[in-house]
Design an enzyme around this catalytic site. Sequence first.
Site, short mmCIF file in Angstrom:
data_model
loop_
_atom_site.label_atom_id
_atom_site.label_comp_id
_atom_site.label_asym_id
_atom_site.label_seq_id
_atom_site.Cartn_x
_atom_site.Cartn_y
_atom_site.Cartn_z
N TYR A 116 -26.94 -26.52 -49.37
CA TYR A 116 -27.71 -27.72 -49.04
C TYR A 116 -28.93 -27.81 -49.96
O TYR A 116 -29.21 -28.86 -50.54
CB TYR A 116 -28.14 -27.70 -47.57
CG TYR A 116 -28.82 -28.96 -47.12
CD1 TYR A 116 -28.08 -30.04 -46.63
CD2 TYR A 116 -30.20 -29.09 -47.18
CE1 TYR A 116 -28.70 -31.21 -46.21
CE2 TYR A 116 -30.83 -30.26 -46.77
CZ TYR A 116 -30.07 -31.31 -46.29
OH TYR A 116 -30.69 -32.47 -45.88
N HIS A 144 -29.74 -30.59 -53.07
CA HIS A 144 -30.96 -31.41 -53.08
C HIS A 144 -31.86 -31.08 -54.27
O HIS A 144 -32.60 -31.94 -54.73
CB HIS A 144 -31.70 -31.29 -51.75
CG HIS A 144 -31.09 -32.14 -50.69
ND1 HIS A 144 -29.96 -31.75 -50.00
CD2 HIS A 144 -31.42 -33.36 -50.21
CE1 HIS A 144 -29.62 -32.70 -49.15
NE2 HIS A 144 -30.49 -33.69 -49.25
N TYR A 193 -40.30 -38.23 -49.32
CA TYR A 193 -39.16 -37.83 -48.50
C TYR A 193 -39.12 -36.31 -48.52
O TYR A 193 -38.94 -35.70 -49.56
CB TYR A 193 -37.88 -38.42 -49.09
CG TYR A 193 -36.63 -38.34 -48.24
CD1 TYR A 193 -36.54 -37.57 -47.08
CD2 TYR A 193 -35.50 -39.04 -48.61
CE1 TYR A 193 -35.38 -37.52 -46.33
CE2 TYR A 193 -34.32 -39.00 -47.87
CZ TYR A 193 -34.28 -38.23 -46.73
OH TYR A 193 -33.11 -38.18 -45.98
N TRP A 209 -22.99 -40.12 -51.67
CA TRP A 209 -23.78 -38.94 -51.31
C TRP A 209 -23.32 -38.39 -49.96
O TRP A 209 -23.18 -37.18 -49.79
CB TRP A 209 -25.27 -39.30 -51.29
CG TRP A 209 -26.14 -38.12 -50.94
CD1 TRP A 209 -26.71 -37.87 -49.73
CD2 TRP A 209 -26.54 -37.05 -51.79
NE1 TRP A 209 -27.44 -36.70 -49.77
CE2 TRP A 209 -27.34 -36.18 -51.04
CE3 TRP A 209 -26.29 -36.74 -53.13
CZ2 TRP A 209 -27.91 -35.02 -51.57
CZ3 TRP A 209 -26.85 -35.58 -53.65
CH2 TRP A 209 -27.65 -34.74 -52.88
N TRP A 210 -23.09 -39.29 -49.00
CA TRP A 210 -22.62 -38.84 -47.69
C TRP A 210 -21.31 -38.07 -47.83
O TRP A 210 -21.15 -37.02 -47.20
CB TRP A 210 -22.38 -40.02 -46.76
CG TRP A 210 -23.59 -40.72 -46.27
CD1 TRP A 210 -24.90 -40.33 -46.36
CD2 TRP A 210 -23.59 -41.97 -45.61
NE1 TRP A 210 -25.71 -41.27 -45.79
CE2 TRP A 210 -24.93 -42.29 -45.32
CE3 TRP A 210 -22.60 -42.87 -45.24
CZ2 TRP A 210 -25.30 -43.46 -44.66
CZ3 TRP A 210 -22.96 -44.04 -44.59
CH2 TRP A 210 -24.31 -44.32 -44.30
#
Length: 104
Positions: free
Chosen positions: A18, A22, A41, A76-77
């Site tokens: 993860y 990112h 963000y 992206w999902w």
Amino acid sequence: MQRIAFKMILNEGQKEIYKKRHDTIWPELKKLLKDNGISEYSIFLDEDTNTLFAFQKVTNGAGSQNLVSNPIVKKWWDFMSDIMKVNSDNSPVTIPLKEVFYMD
């Protein structure tokens, strides 16, 4: 400027992947978020529960949750769906959080 926060759930054992995904966020996704009023963000991980805590500063009530029909977001999902809890459309399961305190 508005602040919004929500939770997501990371699958067990997926912390490193993860973070890696990112760390190399797609430039077109980053540009899309900024172009749509997301100026900050951050995502934090509670390693005891695999709960991800996301925080955004947005303008005009915008936020990543408002970009659900964008093809970049959908891609992206799909890319992230193997490492976190998702809905049937591969969007991350998100739980909105209500702000109860703010100090500036």
